[in-house]
Design a protein around this motif. Structure first.
Motif, PDB file in Angstrom:
ATOM      1  N   GLY A  21       0.793  -1.219   0.000  1.00  0.00           N
ATOM      2  CA  GLY A  21       0.000   0.000   0.000  1.00  0.00           C
ATOM      3  C   GLY A  21       0.823   1.265   0.000  1.00  0.00           C
ATOM      4  N   VAL A  22       2.007   1.210  -0.603  1.00  0.00           N
ATOM      5  CA  VAL A  22       2.881   2.374  -0.654  1.00  0.00           C
ATOM      6  C   VAL A  22       2.494   3.253  -1.837  1.00  0.00           C
ATOM      7  CG1 VAL A  22       5.256   3.158  -0.858  1.00  0.00           C
ATOM      8  CG2 VAL A  22       4.747   1.044   0.375  1.00  0.00           C
ATOM      9  N   PRO A  23       2.236   4.541  -1.628  1.00  0.00           N
ATOM     10  CA  PRO A  23       1.882   5.418  -2.750  1.00  0.00           C
ATOM     11  C   PRO A  23       3.025   5.523  -3.744  1.00  0.00           C
ATOM     12  CG  PRO A  23       2.271   6.694  -0.745  1.00  0.00           C
ATOM     13  CD  PRO A  23       2.267   5.257  -0.338  1.00  0.00           C
ATOM     14  N   ALA A  24       2.685   5.366  -5.036  1.00  0.00           N
ATOM     15  CA  ALA A  24       3.692   5.395  -6.094  1.00  0.00           C
ATOM     16  C   ALA A  24       3.187   6.247  -7.248  1.00  0.00           C
ATOM     17  CB  ALA A  24       4.008   3.974  -6.561  1.00  0.00           C
ATOM     18  N   GLY A 124      16.834   9.457  -2.706  1.00  0.00           N
ATOM     19  CA  GLY A 124      15.940   8.688  -3.559  1.00  0.00           C
ATOM     20  C   GLY A 124      14.549   8.455  -2.999  1.00  0.00           C
ATOM     21  N   LEU A 125      14.288   8.862  -1.770  1.00  0.00           N
ATOM     22  CA  LEU A 125      12.945   8.717  -1.207  1.00  0.00           C
ATOM     23  C   LEU A 125      12.038   9.810  -1.770  1.00  0.00           C
ATOM     24  CD1 LEU A 125      14.099   8.092   2.459  1.00  0.00           C
ATOM     25  CD2 LEU A 125      13.377   6.371   0.814  1.00  0.00           C
ATOM     26  N   TRP A 126      10.753   9.530  -1.851  1.00  0.00           N
ATOM     27  CA  TRP A 126       9.835  10.492  -2.439  1.00  0.00           C
ATOM     28  C   TRP A 126       8.839  10.985  -1.386  1.00  0.00           C
ATOM     29  CZ3 TRP A 126      10.321   5.375  -3.381  1.00  0.00           C
ATOM     30  CH2 TRP A 126       9.228   4.530  -3.191  1.00  0.00           C
ATOM     31  N   GLU A 127       8.248  12.165  -1.652  1.00  0.00           N
ATOM     32  CA  GLU A 127       7.434  12.862  -0.661  1.00  0.00           C
ATOM     33  C   GLU A 127       6.244  12.031  -0.200  1.00  0.00           C
ATOM     34  OE1 GLU A 127       6.317  16.731  -1.979  1.00  0.00           O
ATOM     35  OE2 GLU A 127       8.387  17.496  -2.022  1.00  0.00           O
ATOM     36  N   GLU A 128       5.542  11.395  -1.131  1.00  0.00           N
ATOM     37  CA  GLU A 128       4.356  10.624  -0.755  1.00  0.00           C
ATOM     38  C   GLU A 128       4.720   9.449   0.145  1.00  0.00           C
ATOM     39  OE1 GLU A 128       3.596  12.877  -4.471  1.00  0.00           O
ATOM     40  OE2 GLU A 128       5.199  11.559  -3.772  1.00  0.00           O
ATOM     41  N   LEU A 129       5.887   8.872  -0.082  1.00  0.00           N
ATOM     42  CA  LEU A 129       6.345   7.780   0.783  1.00  0.00           C
ATOM     43  C   LEU A 129       6.573   8.290   2.202  1.00  0.00           C
ATOM     44  CD1 LEU A 129       7.545   4.863   1.162  1.00  0.00           C
ATOM     45  CD2 LEU A 129       9.765   5.883   0.604  1.00  0.00           C
ATOM     46  N   LEU A 130       7.262   9.425   2.335  1.00  0.00           N
ATOM     47  CA  LEU A 130       7.590   9.971   3.644  1.00  0.00           C
ATOM     48  C   LEU A 130       6.372  10.542   4.360  1.00  0.00           C
ATOM     49  CD1 LEU A 130      10.907  11.793   2.640  1.00  0.00           C
ATOM     50  CD2 LEU A 130      10.732   9.754   4.079  1.00  0.00           C
ATOM     51  N   ASP A 131       5.464  11.169   3.615  1.00  0.00           N
ATOM     52  CA  ASP A 131       4.350  11.876   4.245  1.00  0.00           C
ATOM     53  C   ASP A 131       3.137  10.987   4.507  1.00  0.00           C
ATOM     54  OD1 ASP A 131       5.896  14.124   4.131  1.00  0.00           O
ATOM     55  OD2 ASP A 131       4.880  15.013   2.414  1.00  0.00           O
ATOM     56  N   VAL A 132       2.853  10.075   3.591  1.00  0.00           N
ATOM     57  CA  VAL A 132       1.629   9.270   3.699  1.00  0.00           C
ATOM     58  C   VAL A 132       1.929   7.911   4.331  1.00  0.00           C
ATOM     59  CG1 VAL A 132      -0.292   8.242   2.433  1.00  0.00           C
ATOM     60  CG2 VAL A 132       0.660  10.451   1.696  1.00  0.00           C
ATOM     61  N   ALA A 161      12.483  18.992   9.094  1.00  0.00           N
ATOM     62  CA  ALA A 161      11.637  19.426   7.986  1.00  0.00           C
ATOM     63  C   ALA A 161      12.511  19.931   6.837  1.00  0.00           C
ATOM     64  CB  ALA A 161      10.675  20.505   8.462  1.00  0.00           C
ATOM     65  N   ALA A 162      11.863  20.432   5.787  1.00  0.00           N
ATOM     66  CA  ALA A 162      12.577  20.873   4.591  1.00  0.00           C
ATOM     67  C   ALA A 162      13.521  22.033   4.874  1.00  0.00           C
ATOM     68  CB  ALA A 162      11.580  21.255   3.499  1.00  0.00           C
ATOM     69  N   GLY A 197       4.735  11.556  11.368  1.00  0.00           N
ATOM     70  CA  GLY A 197       3.966  12.618  10.755  1.00  0.00           C
ATOM     71  C   GLY A 197       4.561  13.110   9.449  1.00  0.00           C
ATOM     72  N   PRO A 198       3.801  13.901   8.697  1.00  0.00           N
ATOM     73  CA  PRO A 198       4.287  14.407   7.401  1.00  0.00           C
ATOM     74  C   PRO A 198       5.325  15.504   7.577  1.00  0.00           C
ATOM     75  CG  PRO A 198       2.130  15.333   7.901  1.00  0.00           C
ATOM     76  CD  PRO A 198       2.413  14.334   8.985  1.00  0.00           C
ATOM     77  N   GLY A 199       6.116  15.698   6.534  1.00  0.00           N
ATOM     78  CA  GLY A 199       7.046  16.820   6.500  1.00  0.00           C
ATOM     79  C   GLY A 199       8.504  16.472   6.688  1.00  0.00           C
ATOM     80  N   VAL A 200       8.831  15.232   7.027  1.00  0.00           N
ATOM     81  CA  VAL A 200      10.236  14.857   7.237  1.00  0.00           C
ATOM     82  C   VAL A 200      10.977  14.849   5.897  1.00  0.00           C
ATOM     83  CG1 VAL A 200      11.796  13.019   7.969  1.00  0.00           C
ATOM     84  CG2 VAL A 200       9.758  13.529   9.320  1.00  0.00           C
TER      85      VAL A 200
END
Length: 233
Positions: A21-24, A124-132, A161-162, A197-200
């Motif tokens: 269930g990882v967002p891609a 190489g990690l993507w935002e949706e993976l880290l946030d969702v 955060a960013a 949580g999101p934002g990392v």
């Protein structure tokens, strides 16, 4: 920038993203992700600066030899590529010296700090993976039971955060050590960041080890530092 579905399919197959269930999203540069393989790859650069492994006992400390035979040493030696290093000299502790006593040699203690900043998206990690999905971020470190002092090791790991300033989660450790016995083993430290949580976007890894200069130089050694991003089963 969108990439061909072929690279996305390779990543989905490699890490079973659909099953987990990882967002891609299609907007991710999947070719870069596949080439960098950020999942379960150690993101720490030069994890063993002294060239040691925790699977073997720490080498026995050897004296420098005759005094003056080599320049005084104040910092550990090793390959510190990827690390930012610094030294903090500690004031002498005279609390245990009786008034009027003559002291020939006293230990000079210092903290030697090694730190790294990891850009998670750059690895190489993507935002949706880290946030969702928020995969587990697993920390592991090994330090020598050097017996130099009751405080010989400190660890601080922060999820940022960013802006690289805002701390979203933090793990700190300052263990007390038994100074009795022989310094012949490694001590393990580990921690897992979950549901942060999101934002990392960044991770700051910092550990400090105690060093001592008296007749010769001795340092608490660290090895096999690791930061792993793991998908949940």
């Amino acid at each position: 920038m969108a990439c061909s579905s072929g690279w996305k399919e390779k990543c989905e197959l490699l890490w079973k993203l659909k099953q987990r269930g990882v967002p891609a999203p299609d907007s991710v540069n999947w070719k870069t992700v596949f080439e960098k393989k950020p999942i379960e790859r150690n993101l720490i650069k030069t994890p063993a600066p002294a060239g040691l492994s925790h699977t073997s006992p720490p080498p026995i400390h050897e004296l420098d030899g005759m005094m003056g035979s080599r320049p005084p040493q104040f910092e550990p030696e090793g390959d510190f590529t990827g690390w930012l290093t610094s030294r903090e000299d500690l004031p002498l502790d005279d609390s245990g010296v009786p008034p009027g006593a003559m002291v020939c040699y006293r230990p000079y203690f210092s903290w030697f700090t090694l730190e790294q900043r990891i850009n998670l998206k750059g690895e190489g990690l993507w935002e949706e993976l880290l946030d969702v999905y928020q995969p587990d971020i697993c920390i592991q470190d090994w330090y020598e039971d050097s017996k130099l002092h009751e405080e010989i090791y400190q660890l601080q790991v922060r999820l940022l955060a960013a802006d690289e300033q805002t701390v979203l989660q933090e793990f700190k450790l300052n263990p007390k050590n038994n100074t009795a016995g022989d310094p012949n083993c490694w001590l393990e430290v580990s921690h897992v960041f979950r549901q942060y949580g999101p934002g990392v976007r960044h991770l700051h890894f910092l550990h400090r080890v105690k060093t001592m200069r008296m007749i010769d130089f001795r340092a608490t050694r660290v090895t096999d530092s690791s930061v792993l991003v793991k998908l949940r089963d």
